[in-house]
Design an enzyme around this catalytic site. Sequence first.
Site, mmCIF file in Angstrom:
data_model
loop_
_atom_site.group_PDB
_atom_site.id
_atom_site.type_symbol
_atom_site.label_atom_id
_atom_site.label_comp_id
_atom_site.label_asym_id
_atom_site.label_seq_id
_atom_site.Cartn_x
_atom_site.Cartn_y
_atom_site.Cartn_z
ATOM 1 N N SER A 194 -5.643 17.011 -9.085
ATOM 2 C CA SER A 194 -6.606 18.133 -8.894
ATOM 3 C C SER A 194 -8.174 18.141 -8.136
ATOM 4 O O SER A 194 -8.468 19.028 -7.592
ATOM 5 C CB SER A 194 -6.931 17.930 -10.031
ATOM 6 O OG SER A 194 -7.984 16.440 -10.743
ATOM 7 N N HIS A 203 -14.636 16.858 -12.757
ATOM 8 C CA HIS A 203 -13.604 17.067 -11.520
ATOM 9 C C HIS A 203 -15.830 17.136 -10.982
ATOM 10 O O HIS A 203 -16.746 17.239 -11.902
ATOM 11 C CB HIS A 203 -13.512 18.926 -11.536
ATOM 12 C CG HIS A 203 -11.832 17.845 -12.190
ATOM 13 N ND1 HIS A 203 -11.483 18.497 -13.315
ATOM 14 C CD2 HIS A 203 -10.727 17.422 -11.681
ATOM 15 C CE1 HIS A 203 -10.712 18.015 -13.543
ATOM 16 N NE2 HIS A 203 -9.999 17.487 -12.607
ATOM 17 N N ASP A 207 -16.918 19.346 -14.531
ATOM 18 C CA ASP A 207 -16.651 19.183 -15.746
ATOM 19 C C ASP A 207 -16.238 19.071 -16.088
ATOM 20 O O ASP A 207 -15.911 18.402 -17.660
ATOM 21 C CB ASP A 207 -15.100 20.095 -15.922
ATOM 22 C CG ASP A 207 -14.353 19.080 -14.893
ATOM 23 O OD1 ASP A 207 -14.335 18.741 -14.739
ATOM 24 O OD2 ASP A 207 -13.178 20.685 -15.054
#
Length: 401
Positions: free
Chosen positions: A33, A341, A338
């Site tokens: 990610s 991340h 978040d």
Amino acid sequence: MKLFILLASLFLTLSTVSSSLQQYQAIFNFGDSLSDTGNYLLSSARPFPINGKLPYGETFFHNATGRCSDGRLMVDFLVTEESGLPYLPPYLGLEKDQNVSHGVNFAVAGATALDPEFFFRRKIGSSLTTNYSLSTQVAWFKKLKPSLCSTKQECDDYFQNALFLVGEIGGNDYNYPFFVGRSIDQIIAAVPLVIKAIIEATSALIEEGAVELVVPGNLPIGCSAMYLTFFKNSKKAFYDETNGCLKAFNTFAEYHNSALKRALWFLKLKYPHARIIYADYFEAAMPMFVAPQLNGFSRGSLTACCGGGGPYNFNISAWCGRVGSEACEDPSLYANWDGIHLTEAAYRFIANGLIHGNFTTPLELTSSALIAIGLIHGNFTTPLELASSAVLQLGHLQSMD
């Protein structure tokens, strides 16, 4: 095509910058990610992935692109923004006969270095959010390769001007077991296996023709709002007084990074023609955790911009984008997006450190370097003996299961 002055500095420490500048025609990215530009979203791994809607993507793209941030990622800054090439298209979004000569992004959010079977054997496979591990991403590249070049000479010429970013990858191999309650002592045993998977993937890419490869280490996970929330402790001794991060988890990340860098040296000995660069994400990120105010993060680096409350604004039941969560007004003032991340501003900060700082290490086979990694102890008198020893050690790593 312009010379990539800033990109070239990514691969040279300040002391080794020369007038010989590298020009890249294509970039291929693998990972999770931290660098996924849409593969997870396109994979339909979940019916309504949270990174498929606002506030994800609100800062730069003004819509959700599948990036796990409010805007651009490190791959966008390190490569696309500096090189002038188009943003890397996600592999799963490629259309038939699409021109991919400038490169492709194979990274998938949630991806692991190890294959899913590893986690299912250990009864934590249900935690996985995707089955597209690093080996799958390499297989995608192999499938795509015939559309890039057709003869050995053509491939050699093409890949001489291509850059391969192998990671960051491996962080999720630890995240999944950590968040289901496995201890550091239990998880540390998997580090050699994770390193093995990264080395095997990097080796496979070299065998396919890759010449220049950047392999990053892991970020300081002990500074993640998610880790700080899940593993909060009433004892001050568990926290680093210089940054407020969890000491044990950052030490674990450094252990992984050290093991990875040493394994890359062995890989360099096996493939001396390859230009292998280690990117130190950990140290490049650390200044914004030690001194967030001085580095532009006036709202701090540990509290999430988007979340559902709590000491670090992280709540697993009200994850960013879900009911009960709310995004801050200005993400550029935060480092954490978040909970796990980072914000576009934080990714830009790390990218600038890698481009203009000394957080990248081109692996060169010098005597001092070999001594530093413990390959020269006076027992090897010829380069052949030294190389044979390194290959044996690399072979041992690759044979572990």
